[in-house]
Write an enzyme that holds these catalytic residues in place. Sequence first.
Site, mmCIF file in Angstrom:
data_model
loop_
_atom_site.group_PDB
_atom_site.id
_atom_site.type_symbol
_atom_site.label_atom_id
_atom_site.label_comp_id
_atom_site.label_asym_id
_atom_site.label_seq_id
_atom_site.Cartn_x
_atom_site.Cartn_y
_atom_site.Cartn_z
ATOM 1 N N TYR A 1 0.824 -1.208 0.000
ATOM 2 C CA TYR A 1 0.000 0.000 0.000
ATOM 3 C C TYR A 1 0.861 1.263 0.000
ATOM 4 O O TYR A 1 0.454 2.304 -0.517
ATOM 5 C CB TYR A 1 -1.012 -0.024 1.161
ATOM 6 C CG TYR A 1 -2.330 -0.584 0.652
ATOM 7 C CD1 TYR A 1 -2.382 -1.858 0.105
ATOM 8 C CD2 TYR A 1 -3.494 0.189 0.643
ATOM 9 C CE1 TYR A 1 -3.553 -2.367 -0.436
ATOM 10 C CE2 TYR A 1 -4.671 -0.309 0.102
ATOM 11 C CZ TYR A 1 -4.685 -1.583 -0.437
ATOM 12 O OH TYR A 1 -5.846 -2.065 -0.984
ATOM 13 N N HIS B 1 -1.910 -2.539 5.890
ATOM 14 C CA HIS B 1 -2.218 -1.584 4.822
ATOM 15 C C HIS B 1 -2.965 -0.349 5.344
ATOM 16 O O HIS B 1 -2.557 0.793 5.102
ATOM 17 C CB HIS B 1 -3.072 -2.241 3.733
ATOM 18 C CG HIS B 1 -2.448 -3.466 3.123
ATOM 19 N ND1 HIS B 1 -1.091 -3.631 3.012
ATOM 20 C CD2 HIS B 1 -2.994 -4.575 2.566
ATOM 21 C CE1 HIS B 1 -0.839 -4.796 2.414
ATOM 22 N NE2 HIS B 1 -1.981 -5.387 2.144
HETATM 23 C C1 BG6 Z 1 -2.950 -8.343 0.235
HETATM 24 C C2 BG6 Z 1 -3.909 -9.196 0.995
HETATM 25 O O1 BG6 Z 1 -1.941 -7.871 1.087
HETATM 26 O O2 BG6 Z 1 -3.636 -7.228 -0.306
HETATM 27 C C3 BG6 Z 1 -5.038 -9.661 0.109
HETATM 28 O O3 BG6 Z 1 -3.217 -10.323 1.540
HETATM 29 C C4 BG6 Z 1 -5.695 -8.486 -0.588
HETATM 30 O O4 BG6 Z 1 -5.998 -10.384 0.860
HETATM 31 C C5 BG6 Z 1 -4.644 -7.588 -1.234
HETATM 32 O O5 BG6 Z 1 -6.566 -8.999 -1.573
HETATM 33 C C6 BG6 Z 1 -5.268 -6.313 -1.741
HETATM 34 O O6 BG6 Z 1 -4.324 -5.589 -2.474
HETATM 35 P P1 BG6 Z 1 -4.832 -4.535 -3.557
HETATM 36 O O7 BG6 Z 1 -3.583 -3.850 -4.006
HETATM 37 O O8 BG6 Z 1 -5.498 -5.336 -4.635
HETATM 38 O O9 BG6 Z 1 -5.783 -3.636 -2.857
#
Ligand code: BG6
Length: 473
Positions: free
Chosen positions: A172, A233
């Site tokens: 993130y 995140h």
């Molecule tokens: C990951 C999680 O860190 O982030 C997942 O383990 C999640 O469960 C993902 O789906 C989401 O990432 P983004 O960038 O698609 O929002």
Amino acid sequence: MPKKTFPALFHLYRQGFIQSQDVHIFGYARTAISDHDLRSRIRGYLTPCKGFEETHEEDVAQFLRLIKYVSGAYDKEEGFRLLDKAISEYELSKNSTEGSSRRLFYLALPPSVYPPVCKMIRSYCMNKSDLGGWTRIVVEKPFGRDLASAEELSAQIGELFDEPQIYRIDHYLGKELVQNLMVLRFANRFFLPLWNRDNISNIQIVFREDFGTDGRGGYFDQYGIIRDIIQNHLLQVLCLVAMEKPVSLKPEHVRDEKVKVLQSVLPIEDNEVVLGQYEGYTDDPTVPDNSNTPTFATMVLRIHNERWEGVPFIMKAGKALNSRKAEIRVQFKDVPGDIYKCQKQGRNEFVIRLQPSEAMYMKLTVKQPGLEMTTAQSELDLSYGQRYQETIIPEAYERLILDTIRGDQQHFVRRDELKAAWEIFTPLLHRIDRGEMKPLPYKPGSRGPEEADKLAQKAGYVQTHGYIWIPPT
Ligand code: BG6
């Protein structure tokens, strides 16, 4: 690992940030496969790079030639000696001179094998000091399951590598609009006087996914949504929204401020938490039928400092909901002595949409155009898709991998930051693990349990009603 990291490396390669004469990529895992097998697996993940669609096939072929594979166990010397041999041969073939032995180890592994793998790297695969350069390791979450396990992991890795060599990645922090947060707050006069408890009523940090655990049930069930999304995140986003201005942009200055915010978060109250589990979650054969793991959580975090006392930070995350979205909603207080009754229509809100379709917009009250003196809610809208049509917005991993190569740790989680993050959530997580708090069922494709919306409202969030005609008084 291959899904996000190899495309990121490919795009960096394609844009010239990593070059074939300088870089070689070695895959290492237990399965005995050939270079060719690994390359064909990776090929499927490489999508065309914007602007380079025409040369895609040729680029892929060139990039794949940079990849080699070594197989071995995670805790046996033999495999790591082979890996070191392969890397050293490559370095020597390049006639490496001072500074050119730069080794970056990206551990996309379960955390239980971090300690043995780090030990093996430390013993057999470090950069050759006579060639200068450096050795760095990148580790992915989950960094432990709670405070004690995270601290143990940190101590084990910390005995082998110094903090400047360790890159704890939280993707993130590589997202465009997350990277924009500090610029927004500290480079704009607009926000400086407003960004505090005097003006802001509440802040929501929201993550929604419109799909469930999608074959990852076994992994997910051991962690749950708080460990998977909120503790890392969303909390990183909270840090950037709430921290004070750092002394400078040096990584240590920025991370010092993030740690201070985390240390100011008060213990989470049980009555400010709503947990949910979507119906059908336990149908996954890898998930136990009686699983108590939340796939949804809303909770209120409170920051005990001069800027934020009394402002709830409402953290929401859920899987199998009605939409896929990650956003920050900063809701301002009502206008004092309001003569237009505009708060009936909704308060001022500043929304930062991290994904999809990056955007920032301000919801504000304007005169409804026309002969009548009525008011309506409208937006000042900065949608990146429109405003930056020609710009390629890099993927989070692309940016962060580039930072690891350049040696910039600003967007990586420091050990004390990780500890402070676990301190916030560990008591709550332990209560859930002991079954003392139960998730409420919710329908897949819904907004999650209704209690979550009620909690947000109780904490102070006022739903915006949009365009409502208000007769002038
Ligand atoms: C990951 C999680 O860190 O982030 C997942 O383990 C999640 O469960 C993902 O789906 C989401 O990432 P983004 O960038 O698609 O929002």
